[in-house]
Design an enzyme around this catalytic site. Structure first.
Site, mmCIF file in Angstrom:
data_model
loop_
_atom_site.group_PDB
_atom_site.id
_atom_site.type_symbol
_atom_site.label_atom_id
_atom_site.label_comp_id
_atom_site.label_asym_id
_atom_site.label_seq_id
_atom_site.Cartn_x
_atom_site.Cartn_y
_atom_site.Cartn_z
ATOM 1 C CG ASP A 121 80.168 48.132 -4.305
ATOM 2 O OD1 ASP A 121 79.048 47.360 -3.243
ATOM 3 O OD2 ASP A 121 81.264 47.528 -4.367
HETATM 4 N N1 URA Z 1 82.325 42.783 -4.888
HETATM 5 C C1 URA Z 1 82.233 44.614 -5.002
HETATM 6 O O1 URA Z 1 83.614 44.618 -4.254
HETATM 7 N N2 URA Z 1 81.472 45.732 -5.335
HETATM 8 C C2 URA Z 1 80.234 44.981 -5.835
HETATM 9 O O2 URA Z 1 79.701 45.821 -6.496
HETATM 10 C C3 URA Z 1 80.465 43.506 -5.806
HETATM 11 C C4 URA Z 1 80.826 42.763 -5.645
#
Ligand code: URA
Length: 241
Positions: A101
């Site tokens: 993310d």
């Molecule tokens: N899970 C998440 O919630 N965010 C990420 O960036 C990676 C795995």
């Protein structure tokens, strides 16, 4: 000799399914001739052209990046924001393996090797993805057990996982939890914590397989060496065969 759609997918241009669509639509040429047939086999000497783009027979490259916060995991962005690919100084068309993310930091692989990318992303390969999450609230052993056994995320139970508490801070009412998963569903870690009643305040992926970013500063990246690439392939193939 390998199947045309596999060669296109392994180049990282697109997925195998999309490659099949492109072929069926008559957008793929081999040595100047439009190919509609899905099964044909091509050799490394054949020239493959997709909608005007000539597929280069490039050497495979593999980068490990310590992704900073505030960068999108994509090859391009229609809003003009910086992407993880922009952080890496290369002329090779690379793309990220899976997704972190915008606000998640840590280990991210980028490559032009579609085969390895797919193997790493496939849950069957059982590649460890180790996350450290700072969450709001003091987590208990029962909640950790729930994470280990699987929780409902978007109506589907997550696979078994490893989870352990690394630290508590009663003053700020936060906990630090290490979570190791093999899947890579969208926002999976945040959703897993949400499913047991906690919000994730900070998230870092510490490690993918044996590759960690402990000695790398935020934004640093490095090329994997051939031994590491071989080891990665071995780790995935041992499980999928
Ligand atoms: N899970 C998440 O919630 N965010 C990420 O960036 C990676 C795995």
């Amino acid at each position: 000799m390998e199947r045309l759609q596999k060669v296109i997918a392994n180049s990282g241009y697109t997925s195998r399914r999309k490659a099949e669509e492109l072929i069926s639509k008559g957008l793929v040429k081999v040595n100047g001739e439009i190919i509609y047939e899905l099964g044909i086999k091509v050799s490394p000497n054949d020239m493959i052209e997709i909608d005007g783009y000539i597929l280069k027979n490039e050497n495979k490259v593999y980068y490990l990046l310590n992704k900073p916060r505030g960068i999108i995991t994509s090859t391009s962005d229609d809003k003009g924001r910086k992407t993880v690919v922009d952080l890496i100084n290369t002329n090779v068309r690379i793309y990220p393996v899976g997704r972190l993310d915008y606000d998640t930091t840590g280990a991210l692989l980028l490559t032009n090797d579609g085969e390895l990318a797919n193997l790493i992303m496939h849950p069957k390969s059982q590649i460890d993805k180790v996350y450290v999450a700072k969450i709001k609230g003091l987590i208990g052993k029962n909640q950790i057990l729930k994470l280990q056994n699987g929780v409902l995320v978007d109506g589907i139970k997550t696979n078994k996982a490893k989870a352990r508490i690394l630290n508590y801070d009663k003053k700020s009412d936060t906990s630090i939890v290490e979570l190791t998963i093999h899947e890579g569903r969208n926002h999976q870690v945040k959703k897993m914590f949400n499913a047991i009643g906690y919000d994730v305040l900070k998230l870092k992926r510490e490690r993918i397989a044996f590759l960690d970013v402990k000695n790398m500063k935020s934004g640093d990246y490095r090329l994997l060496n051939p031994k590491e690439v071989k080891k990665l392939y071995n780790e995935t193939k041992n499980k999928t065969c």
